[in-house]
Design an enzyme around this catalytic site. Structure first.
Site, PDB file in Angstrom:
ATOM      1  N   LEU A  55       0.822  -1.203   0.000  1.00  0.00           N
ATOM      2  CA  LEU A  55       0.000   0.000   0.000  1.00  0.00           C
ATOM      3  C   LEU A  55       0.863   1.264   0.000  1.00  0.00           C
ATOM      4  O   LEU A  55       1.912   1.317   0.632  1.00  0.00           O
ATOM      5  CB  LEU A  55      -0.935   0.002   1.217  1.00  0.00           C
ATOM      6  CG  LEU A  55      -1.865  -1.210   1.346  1.00  0.00           C
ATOM      7  CD1 LEU A  55      -2.815  -1.016   2.525  1.00  0.00           C
ATOM      8  CD2 LEU A  55      -2.650  -1.467   0.070  1.00  0.00           C
ATOM      9  N   HIS A  56       0.384   2.272  -0.715  1.00  0.00           N
ATOM     10  CA  HIS A  56       1.082   3.561  -0.785  1.00  0.00           C
ATOM     11  C   HIS A  56       0.038   4.671  -0.668  1.00  0.00           C
ATOM     12  O   HIS A  56      -1.153   4.395  -0.414  1.00  0.00           O
ATOM     13  CB  HIS A  56       1.888   3.656  -2.095  1.00  0.00           C
ATOM     14  CG  HIS A  56       1.099   3.304  -3.321  1.00  0.00           C
ATOM     15  ND1 HIS A  56       0.008   4.041  -3.744  1.00  0.00           N
ATOM     16  CD2 HIS A  56       1.206   2.279  -4.206  1.00  0.00           C
ATOM     17  CE1 HIS A  56      -0.485   3.503  -4.844  1.00  0.00           C
ATOM     18  NE2 HIS A  56       0.211   2.417  -5.133  1.00  0.00           N
ATOM     19  N   VAL A  92      -3.428   9.503  -7.680  1.00  0.00           N
ATOM     20  CA  VAL A  92      -2.585  10.266  -6.749  1.00  0.00           C
ATOM     21  C   VAL A  92      -1.170  10.279  -7.329  1.00  0.00           C
ATOM     22  O   VAL A  92      -0.667   9.246  -7.796  1.00  0.00           O
ATOM     23  CB  VAL A  92      -2.597   9.628  -5.344  1.00  0.00           C
ATOM     24  CG1 VAL A  92      -1.694  10.395  -4.389  1.00  0.00           C
ATOM     25  CG2 VAL A  92      -4.029   9.593  -4.808  1.00  0.00           C
ATOM     26  N   ARG A 149       4.460  -0.706  -8.301  1.00  0.00           N
ATOM     27  CA  ARG A 149       5.617  -1.106  -9.120  1.00  0.00           C
ATOM     28  C   ARG A 149       6.733  -0.069  -9.105  1.00  0.00           C
ATOM     29  O   ARG A 149       7.868  -0.368  -9.465  1.00  0.00           O
ATOM     30  CB  ARG A 149       5.164  -1.336 -10.565  1.00  0.00           C
ATOM     31  CG  ARG A 149       4.379  -2.589 -10.752  1.00  0.00           C
ATOM     32  CD  ARG A 149       4.460  -3.093 -12.193  1.00  0.00           C
ATOM     33  NE  ARG A 149       4.061  -4.479 -12.239  1.00  0.00           N
ATOM     34  CZ  ARG A 149       2.818  -4.900 -12.175  1.00  0.00           C
ATOM     35  NH1 ARG A 149       1.846  -4.010 -12.060  1.00  0.00           N
ATOM     36  NH2 ARG A 149       2.526  -6.182 -12.221  1.00  0.00           N
ATOM     37  N   GLY A 152      -9.155   3.117  -8.277  1.00  0.00           N
ATOM     38  CA  GLY A 152      -8.422   4.298  -8.755  1.00  0.00           C
ATOM     39  C   GLY A 152      -8.528   4.441 -10.267  1.00  0.00           C
ATOM     40  O   GLY A 152      -8.555   3.454 -11.001  1.00  0.00           O
ATOM     41  N   HIS A 185      -3.356   4.217  -2.316  1.00  0.00           N
ATOM     42  CA  HIS A 185      -4.334   3.389  -1.599  1.00  0.00           C
ATOM     43  C   HIS A 185      -4.876   4.146  -0.393  1.00  0.00           C
ATOM     44  O   HIS A 185      -6.062   4.064  -0.083  1.00  0.00           O
ATOM     45  CB  HIS A 185      -3.676   2.087  -1.100  1.00  0.00           C
ATOM     46  CG  HIS A 185      -3.156   1.217  -2.197  1.00  0.00           C
ATOM     47  ND1 HIS A 185      -1.820   1.072  -2.445  1.00  0.00           N
ATOM     48  CD2 HIS A 185      -3.799   0.441  -3.105  1.00  0.00           C
ATOM     49  CE1 HIS A 185      -1.640   0.244  -3.454  1.00  0.00           C
ATOM     50  NE2 HIS A 185      -2.823  -0.158  -3.882  1.00  0.00           N
ATOM     51  N   SER A 227       2.295   3.996  -7.859  1.00  0.00           N
ATOM     52  CA  SER A 227       2.032   2.607  -8.219  1.00  0.00           C
ATOM     53  C   SER A 227       2.950   1.733  -7.374  1.00  0.00           C
ATOM     54  O   SER A 227       4.086   2.129  -7.082  1.00  0.00           O
ATOM     55  CB  SER A 227       2.361   2.391  -9.706  1.00  0.00           C
ATOM     56  OG  SER A 227       2.524   1.017  -9.967  1.00  0.00           O
TER      57      SER A 227
END
Ligand code: PAF
Length: 279
Positions: free
Chosen positions: A30-31, A173, A184, A144, A34, A182
């Site tokens: 999660l970032h 975001v 990734r 998203g 999220h 992301s």
């Protein structure tokens, strides 16, 4: 204290007497993107469950699946800070019971772009999202806009299959420098990350031109492709301006027209999108 639900049976008990349940489906790692989905879900729901399931069915590459970042403790902290009340972190056997033989496949919107680059990916996403919506039966689910093709597919199958709850679309975001967040991105080297910025800066330039001059989609995509291709570290896969519902390329800009872009940087697939003409 965030409740951790590991099985479908736990989820059912938790869900039984709760009203106003928001679902934020994730694969973990999660970032801030999220976090913003969870925060958005706190507005209008009494309870928010964040699902964390690295879905093998949507990976087209075994290495990609093996390297996908997993850290439940770090994720649980973000969920709690953002206002989530439960995490649903099932094993694969809870999602795909023995003998699982069903595939949800959405035609049309899934065929080009990511669908072409990652055969089978959208069937995996459609199947797992259908399972999650049926298991959780949320009042609202939050997705998203960054994964715009995924969102278009989910909107379509949600209508087609009368899946439960409402689908809420949430804005992309971005980091302070414009890079779309992301999971990734953590695999990009510092120089790769710098190179990847050409994608967002190109989308911003296209949007500015679209708003100022209403240039044709063709001219805008040519301009964008030139900007991106000037960076040798970025291998452009596609840059297209599409109708937001059908994802068909458009000949003229209209409200909601979207630019979609994908490229490989440092061996990492980076995608981004922007609305060119606000609705
Ligand atoms: O966008 C994602 O993180 C995943 O595709 C989703 C929707 C959680 C399904 O695994």
């Amino acid at each position: 204290m965030t409740k951790i639900l590991r099985t479908l049976a736990d989820l059912r008990v938790w869900r039984a007497d709760r009203r106003g349940v928001g679902l934020v489906p994730t694969m973990g790692a999660l970032h801030a993107g999220h976090r913003s989905l969870i925060e958005r879900a706190t507005n209008g729901n009494g309870e928010i469950v964040v699902s964390i399931f690295v879905n093998p069915a949507q990976f087209t590459n075994a290495d990609d699946l093996a390297r996908y970042p997993r850290d439940l403790d770090a994720d649980a902290e973000i969920v709690a800070e953002a206002g989530g009340t439960a995490i649903y972190a099932p094993d694969a056997s809870e999602m795909y019971p023995a003998g699982f033989a069903t595939c949800v496949s959405v035609t049309g919107v899934t065929e080009d772009y990511e669908g072409e680059a990652r055969p089978g990916h959208f069937d995996g996403v459609a199947t797992v999202v259908t399972i999650l919506l049926n298991q959780v039966r949320p009042d609202r689910s939050y997705f998203g806009e960054k994964d715009f093709q995924q969102l278009a597919m989910i909107r379509r199958m949600h209508r087609d299959l009368s899946l439960p709850g409402e689908i809420i679309e949430c804005p992309t975001v971005r980091d302070h420098d414009g890079l779309a967040l992301s999971s990734r991105n953590s695999r990009l080297s510092e120089s790769g990350r710098q190179a990847a910025l050409v994608l967002s800066s190109t989308l911003f330039a296209m949007r500015d031109h679209a708003l100022d001059n209403l240039e044709s989609p063709r001219r805008l995509t040519v301009m964008g492709a030139v900007l991106i291709s000037a960076n040798p570290a970025v291998a452009l896969d596609y840059l297209e301006i599409v109708d937001p519902a059908t994802l068909d390329p458009v000949d003229a800009l209209a409200q909601g027209s979207r630019a979609l872009v994908a490229a490989t940087v440092d061996g990492v697939r980076v995608i981004d999108t922007i609305e060119l003409i606000p609705r």
